[in-house]
Design a protein around this motif. Structure first.
Motif, PDB file in Angstrom:
ATOM      1  N   LEU A   1       0.870  -1.177   0.000  1.00 56.88           N
ATOM      2  CA  LEU A   1       0.000   0.000   0.000  1.00 56.88           C
ATOM      3  C   LEU A   1       0.900   1.218   0.000  1.00 56.88           C
ATOM      4  CD1 LEU A   1      -2.702   1.518   0.334  1.00 56.88           C
ATOM      5  CD2 LEU A   1      -2.459   1.188   2.807  1.00 56.88           C
ATOM      6  N   THR A   2       0.747   2.095  -0.991  1.00 58.41           N
ATOM      7  CA  THR A   2       1.673   3.217  -1.140  1.00 58.41           C
ATOM      8  C   THR A   2       0.905   4.526  -1.285  1.00 58.41           C
ATOM      9  OG1 THR A   2       1.806   3.154  -3.575  1.00 58.41           O
ATOM     10  CG2 THR A   2       3.231   1.647  -2.353  1.00 58.41           C
ATOM     11  N   ILE A   3       1.542   5.587  -0.837  1.00 56.17           N
ATOM     12  CA  ILE A   3       1.034   6.945  -1.014  1.00 56.17           C
ATOM     13  C   ILE A   3       2.025   7.670  -1.915  1.00 56.17           C
ATOM     14  CG2 ILE A   3       0.215   9.044   0.095  1.00 56.17           C
ATOM     15  CD1 ILE A   3      -1.292   6.525   0.974  1.00 56.17           C
ATOM     16  N   VAL A   4       1.568   8.107  -3.082  1.00 56.69           N
ATOM     17  CA  VAL A   4       2.481   8.694  -4.060  1.00 56.69           C
ATOM     18  C   VAL A   4       2.401  10.215  -4.009  1.00 56.69           C
ATOM     19  CG1 VAL A   4       2.362   6.659  -5.535  1.00 56.69           C
ATOM     20  CG2 VAL A   4       0.782   8.562  -5.942  1.00 56.69           C
ATOM     21  N   ASN A   5       3.395  10.839  -4.630  1.00 59.02           N
ATOM     22  CA  ASN A   5       3.495  12.294  -4.603  1.00 59.02           C
ATOM     23  C   ASN A   5       4.031  12.758  -5.950  1.00 59.02           C
ATOM     24  OD1 ASN A   5       3.479  14.822  -2.877  1.00 59.02           O
ATOM     25  ND2 ASN A   5       5.605  14.857  -3.590  1.00 59.02           N
ATOM     26  N   ASP A   6       3.440  13.786  -6.531  1.00 59.94           N
ATOM     27  CA  ASP A   6       3.839  14.375  -7.818  1.00 59.94           C
ATOM     28  C   ASP A   6       3.457  13.512  -9.022  1.00 59.94           C
ATOM     29  OD1 ASP A   6       4.900  16.743  -6.831  1.00 59.94           O
ATOM     30  OD2 ASP A   6       6.884  15.863  -6.522  1.00 59.94           O
ATOM     31  N   HIS A   7       3.647  12.212  -8.942  1.00 60.22           N
ATOM     32  CA  HIS A   7       3.284  11.332 -10.058  1.00 60.22           C
ATOM     33  C   HIS A   7       3.151   9.911  -9.535  1.00 60.22           C
ATOM     34  CE1 HIS A   7       7.367   9.631 -10.178  1.00 60.22           C
ATOM     35  NE2 HIS A   7       7.810  10.868 -10.000  1.00 60.22           N
TER      36      HIS A   7
ATOM     37  N   ALA B   1      -2.212   5.272  -3.765  1.00 64.10           N
ATOM     38  CA  ALA B   1      -3.183   6.302  -3.394  1.00 64.10           C
ATOM     39  C   ALA B   1      -2.494   7.655  -3.421  1.00 64.10           C
ATOM     40  CB  ALA B   1      -3.752   6.021  -2.004  1.00 64.10           C
ATOM     41  N   ALA B   2      -3.264   8.684  -3.747  1.00 68.02           N
ATOM     42  CA  ALA B   2      -2.746  10.056  -3.726  1.00 68.02           C
ATOM     43  C   ALA B   2      -3.624  10.897  -2.809  1.00 68.02           C
ATOM     44  CB  ALA B   2      -2.726  10.639  -5.133  1.00 68.02           C
ATOM     45  N   GLU B   3      -3.017  11.847  -2.148  1.00 72.63           N
ATOM     46  CA  GLU B   3      -3.759  12.703  -1.227  1.00 72.63           C
ATOM     47  C   GLU B   3      -4.541  13.768  -2.004  1.00 72.63           C
ATOM     48  OE1 GLU B   3      -1.754  12.732   2.952  1.00 72.63           O
ATOM     49  OE2 GLU B   3      -0.282  13.461   1.504  1.00 72.63           O
ATOM     50  N   PRO B   4      -5.530  14.383  -1.376  1.00 72.52           N
ATOM     51  CA  PRO B   4      -6.409  15.312  -2.103  1.00 72.52           C
ATOM     52  C   PRO B   4      -5.671  16.439  -2.811  1.00 72.52           C
ATOM     53  CG  PRO B   4      -7.346  14.801   0.056  1.00 72.52           C
ATOM     54  CD  PRO B   4      -5.978  14.191   0.028  1.00 72.52           C
ATOM     55  N   HIS B   5      -4.614  16.967  -2.182  1.00 75.50           N
ATOM     56  CA  HIS B   5      -3.931  18.112  -2.795  1.00 75.50           C
ATOM     57  C   HIS B   5      -3.133  17.718  -4.039  1.00 75.50           C
ATOM     58  CE1 HIS B   5      -0.860  16.394  -0.080  1.00 75.50           C
ATOM     59  NE2 HIS B   5       0.015  16.844  -0.965  1.00 75.50           N
ATOM     60  N   GLN B   6      -3.070  16.422  -4.321  1.00 79.61           N
ATOM     61  CA  GLN B   6      -2.344  15.975  -5.506  1.00 79.61           C
ATOM     62  C   GLN B   6      -3.222  15.954  -6.762  1.00 79.61           C
ATOM     63  OE1 GLN B   6       1.048  14.941  -5.905  1.00 79.61           O
ATOM     64  NE2 GLN B   6       1.238  16.040  -3.968  1.00 79.61           N
TER      65      GLN B   6
END
Length: 939
Positions: free
Chosen positions: A856-862, A875-880
């Protein structure tokens, strides 16, 4: 009748006091030595050395007239000469009753070479042929040179876009086949430049990539990035303009994946389609042979490489230089101990100083990591008679003909076009042949001569490789993979005759004739890998590290009123209305609707060992980089046949990676052995086969020994060898036959009802997360660990530094590593994996070796790359939103911790039950790479 020495051995040079056995000589066979006939006291393996003259204690053992060792005790003619490393290596080999010495009789002796400047005499250049020969090549505009092939290249600028480059290339193969004047559409997918910080090998990577882009064999090139990596398209373009690379002379484009993977694939295909008419219209013309730049390489070397194969390659390059071409030798550490030979014929004192300075700087880099040049020889080298680095070097440097002058010294991937007439050039580079080749190609080499005693199958994607075997026996064994048989010289033919035939093949190959490797259709790329130390200041502390004890961390009681299960149930019933609906999320499409989570929660498979599996996989584990492509081919072939479906095998997996050979450091050996063991014994692996190349540092025999030491039965695994089985087709056939037999006896999969506590989950985050996300991940950690399962987090992951996660999971306990990288977990619970890397794919690879069923991963930027064996939920957070393409991730979080916990729990359940395939896995954007750690180094 005693056998004459020449019937069973070769002396590399008159006056040598040891000879090389050209066949296995059994103990008791009588040989005619100079003083008298003698029976050999021990078996002497093919390629190994025995004394032909008496050697006193402390005296030097000589090959090619130069010392490679010092005698420990009196050695008499007929004695098998051996050191500790060789005997230790042979002890784990299956040798059919060979009677070997029990104690070494020599010690390694690599003296630091001191340049006697007064003795250097400038040598004349190689006389030029008149008239000079020509070949049929592609004349490129400007200063790019002359191509021997005409290819379109897709470059992943960093490791983050490696799988994209492969996917786009695969998508375009039908276009390549309808244009016969294009030699291929190929990918350059590599391991570098994709971490989170500035790498120490930035200059090497930029030079390599820049050289690829303007290479004369490239008809058009596309470079792909995300725009946020340490090494990006913008940085590469600026570097090329600053350093005068003729980028404007090649059709090219830089593509950033800022609109998602699907849009990137479409745009990449559009760009390549637009280039096709131009590239396909190019035709070969007669060009001077002076347009050739020939890379000299060796891999899988044996003791006879320096007698037949390397001298033949040297003779070919000498002849090419007579016609104005250039040759490039590299492998800096494989010149140590042979400096005197290389400097016998050198342009001038400045060139000699530059050469020695290159070796000194390489030796210093080794010292930063606690290594010496003796870290170089592989298990395959020692098995085939290259006992130490001095002996390996003495043979390796004979790729420079003694008639050829050493003209030029360059750095890794430095362009040859900077020199009007580079002649015979030495390039600083590692002994790892693939990493060295990348630098030679980037420097401008348009042909590779690759000498191999064991039978290495190495090829580069857009430069032809002619492989030279050292013995007729090995050439015949690998007849479909090898191009030139230097063993003809050992069989009695004159070297001049062998070289003349080989030179005609060389000219035909650069004029368009396909090499054996091109017919085989596989290739590998590896750029000089990053090194982590820049001095010795951390060495003592790193060596003194205490290994993790394997005990999970104690977690604090969950301080909330709602459990993961009840949250998921409430969410599935619509109670958590503020959370995003999976059904309405375009990135969360499922094969079928996930269950509503009535207890029991999960349907998994019970393994014979009493563990739970989320699926049943057939694994082909390549032991080194040179067998990875064959493992991939094997998996593809087995999947196409749907082998094992009746017994519940869902798929076959073959990993591609760059490790297993060409590295130094004891820590790296330990890392490979435990990670390989982790994957072989992974709960999801129902049947596993190890595929060796045959000459690596960790071949099958060595792995078999380490598995047995760890208490793992080796009889359960299959074993295949590209070299010893007789080549690619034979190895593929053996792999398939083993799996057919294994799976026929495999019991059918038995479903079992269980809960979240049956899972081992890897957690990975690309950047610091919000407090809400940290709370959701903490709740999921509790749900699994409290239920008896395991959660694995990389030591370098920013999640462990997040105050919210730590407070909810660890309380006041400071996190510390509980498992080594790739170490199979033996006790469930929360584990911190000593990753020694911040590289996304390397961390995923380590978590898989530790036993994670999924991640289970949380990604950032791409979006990030997934894992070829593990489902990887992203998964990506809302601000992404707006930064990360919705179609590239599995879900966008809501920012509500309870709802997000429920959403993620549903995704975990769906992936674990194979109700849903995560996006990265479904689209094939996956990668696999082992870390070098903090002390591993290319050698």
């Amino acid at each position: 009748m005693p056998l004459p020495l020449h019937a069973v051995s070769r002396l590399p040079a008159p006056g040598d006091n040891v000879a090389i056995a050209t066949r296995r000589i059994e103990a008791g066979e009588v040989l005619a030595f100079t003083d008298a006939p003698r029976a050999l006291p021990h078996t002497v393996l093919e390629g190994h050395r025995f004394a032909v003259a008496a050697i006193a204690p402390g005296a030097s053992l000589l090959s090619w007239g130069l010392p490679f060792a010092r005698a420990l005790r009196p050695i008499v003619p007929g004695d098998y000469v051996s050191n500790h490393a060789m005997l230790e290596g042979l002890a784990v080999r299956r040798l059919d009753g060979a009677a070997l010495p029990t104690e070494p009789n020599f010690e390694d002796c690599l003296e630091h070479f001191r340049l006697e400047e007064a003795a250097i005499r400038p040598a004349p250049p190689v006389p030029r042929s008149n008239p000079a020969r020509t070949f049929s090549g592609y004349r490129r505009p400007g200063r790019r040179g002359i191509g021997t092939r005409n290819t379109i290249v897709i470059v992943g600028t960093s490791s983050r876009t490696a799988s994209f480059a492969r996917q786009l290339t695969a998508r375009l193969q039908t276009l390549a086949r309808v244009h016969p004047t294009i030699d291929g559409i190929v990918a350059i997918a590599h391991t570098e430049g994709g971490g989170s910080g500035e790498p120490n090998n930035t200059l090497e990577v930029l030079r390599a990539l820049a050289g690829f882009l303007v290479h004369p064999n490239v008809g058009a090139v596309l470079a792909v990035d995300y725009g946020v990596e340490p090494i990006t398209n913008a940085r590469l373009r600026d570097f090329m303009h600053t350093h005068g690379y003729p980028l404007d002379d090649v059709p090219h484009a830089f593509l950033s994946l800022d609109r998602g993977l699907a849009a990137g694939l479409a745009e990449g295909e559009r760009l390549v389609r637009a280039w096709l008419p131009t590239v396909a219209a190019l035709r070969r013309t007669e060009e001077p042979l002076s347009g050739l730049r020939i890379a000299l390489q060796c891999g899988g070397s044996d003791a006879l490489s320096g007698v037949s194969g390397n001298p033949l390659a040297g003779a070919l390059v000498h002849e090419a230089i007579r016609h104005g071409a250039a040759g490039v030798l590299t492998e800096t550490d494989e010149s140590m101990g042979a400096e005197a030979y290389l400097l016998k014929n050198v342009r001038d004192l400045d060139t000699a100083r530059a050469f020695i300075g290159t070796l000194d700087r390489f030796r210093e880099k080794l010292s930063w990591h606690g290594l010496t040049p003796e870290s170089n020889p592989s298990a395959g080298n020692r098995f085939r008679g290259l006992y130490n680095i001095a002996l390996k070097s003495l043979g390796a440097v004979h790729k420079k003909d003694p008639r050829t002058r050493l003209d030029t010294i360059i750095d890794y991937a430095q362009p040859l076009r900077e020199f009007a007439d580079p002649g015979f050039t030495f390039m600083n580079g590692p002994g790892n042949d693939l990493e060295g080749i990348a630098g030679q190609v980037a420097a401008g080499c348009n042909l590779i001569l690759f000498v191999t005693g064991n039978g290495s199958i190495t090829n580069f994607p857009f430069v032809p490789t002619l492989k030279i075997t050292t013995t007729t026996r090995r050439h015949q064994l690998l007849i479909h993979e090898m191009d030139i048989n230097a063993g003809r010289y050992l069989d009695g033919e004159a070297m001049e005759s062998v070289a003349a035939d080989a030179f005609e093949l060389l000219v035909a190959t650069v004029s368009g004739r396909r090499s054996r490797g091109e017919h085989a259709g596989h290739s590998q790329v590896s750029i000089w890998r990053n090194w982590r130390q820049t001095d010795t200041s951390q060495l003592a502390a790193l060596r003194d590290r205490v290994a993790p004890d394997g005990l999970p961390l104690a977690i604090t009681p969950l301080a909330r009123n709602i459990s993961a299960l009840s949250a998921a149930r409430e969410f599935s019933e619509g109670a958590a209305s503020s959370a995003p609906s999976l059904e309405n999320n375009p990135a969360a499409a499922t094969k079928r609707s996930p269950p509503l989570l009535p207890a029991p929660l999960l349907t998994l498979f019970r393994t014979a060992q009493g563990r739970f599996a989320t699926e049943r996989i057939g694994l082909i584990l390549p032991t080194s980089l040179c067998s990875t492509q064959i493992a991939r081919l094997a998996a593809e072939r087995l999947n196409a046949k749907q082998l094992g479906r009746t017994t519940g095998i869902s798929r076959f997996v073959g990993f591609t990676h760059t490790e297993g050979c060409g590295f130094g450091g004891e820590t790296m050996y330990h890392l490979l052995h435990r990670t390989y063991r982790g994957y072989l014994t992974h709960p999801n692996v129902a049947a596993a086969l190890l595929l060796e190349h045959g000459c690596e540092k960790v071949p099958n025999d060595v792995i078999r020994h380490h598995l047995a030491e760890a208490g793992v039965s080796t009889a359960q695994f299959g074993w295949a060898s590209v070299q010893l089985d007789g080549g690619i087709d034979q190895a593929l056939g053996n792999v398939e036959r083993w799996f057919e037999e294994k799976l026929a006896a495999l019991p059918a999969a038995q479903p079992a009802q269980t809960g979240l506590g049956a899972l081992s989950l890897g957690l990975l985050t690309a950047a610091p997360v919000t407090a809400a996300t940290a709370r959701a991940l903490a709740a999921i950690t509790h749900a699994i660990v409290d239920g008896g399962g395991s959660v694995l987090v990389a030591e370098s992951d920013p999640l462990l530094a997040h105050a919210t996660y730590r407070a909810a999971v660890l309380g006041a306990l400071a996190p510390h590593a509980t498992l080594a990288y790739g170490e199979p977990l033996s006790r469930p619970g929360l584990h911190v994996v000593a990753s020694e890397t911040d590289h996304w794919v390397e961390n995923l690879t380590g978590l898989g070796g530790c036993g994670a069923h999924l991640a289970l991963t949380i990604v950032n930027d791409h979006a990030q790359q997934g894992h070829p064996m593990l489902p990887v939920i992203q998964a990506a957070e809302p601000h992404q939103r707006g930064r990360v393409a919705a179609a590239d991730v599995d879900v966008f979080l809501s920012g509500d911790a309870v709802a997000d916990e429920a959403t993620l729990t549903l995704l975990i359940i769906a992936a674990a039950q194979q109700d849903r395939t995560p996006v990265a896995n479904a689209q094939g954007f996956v990668d696999f790479q082992l870390t070098r750690g903090l002390l591993g180094l290319t050698t």
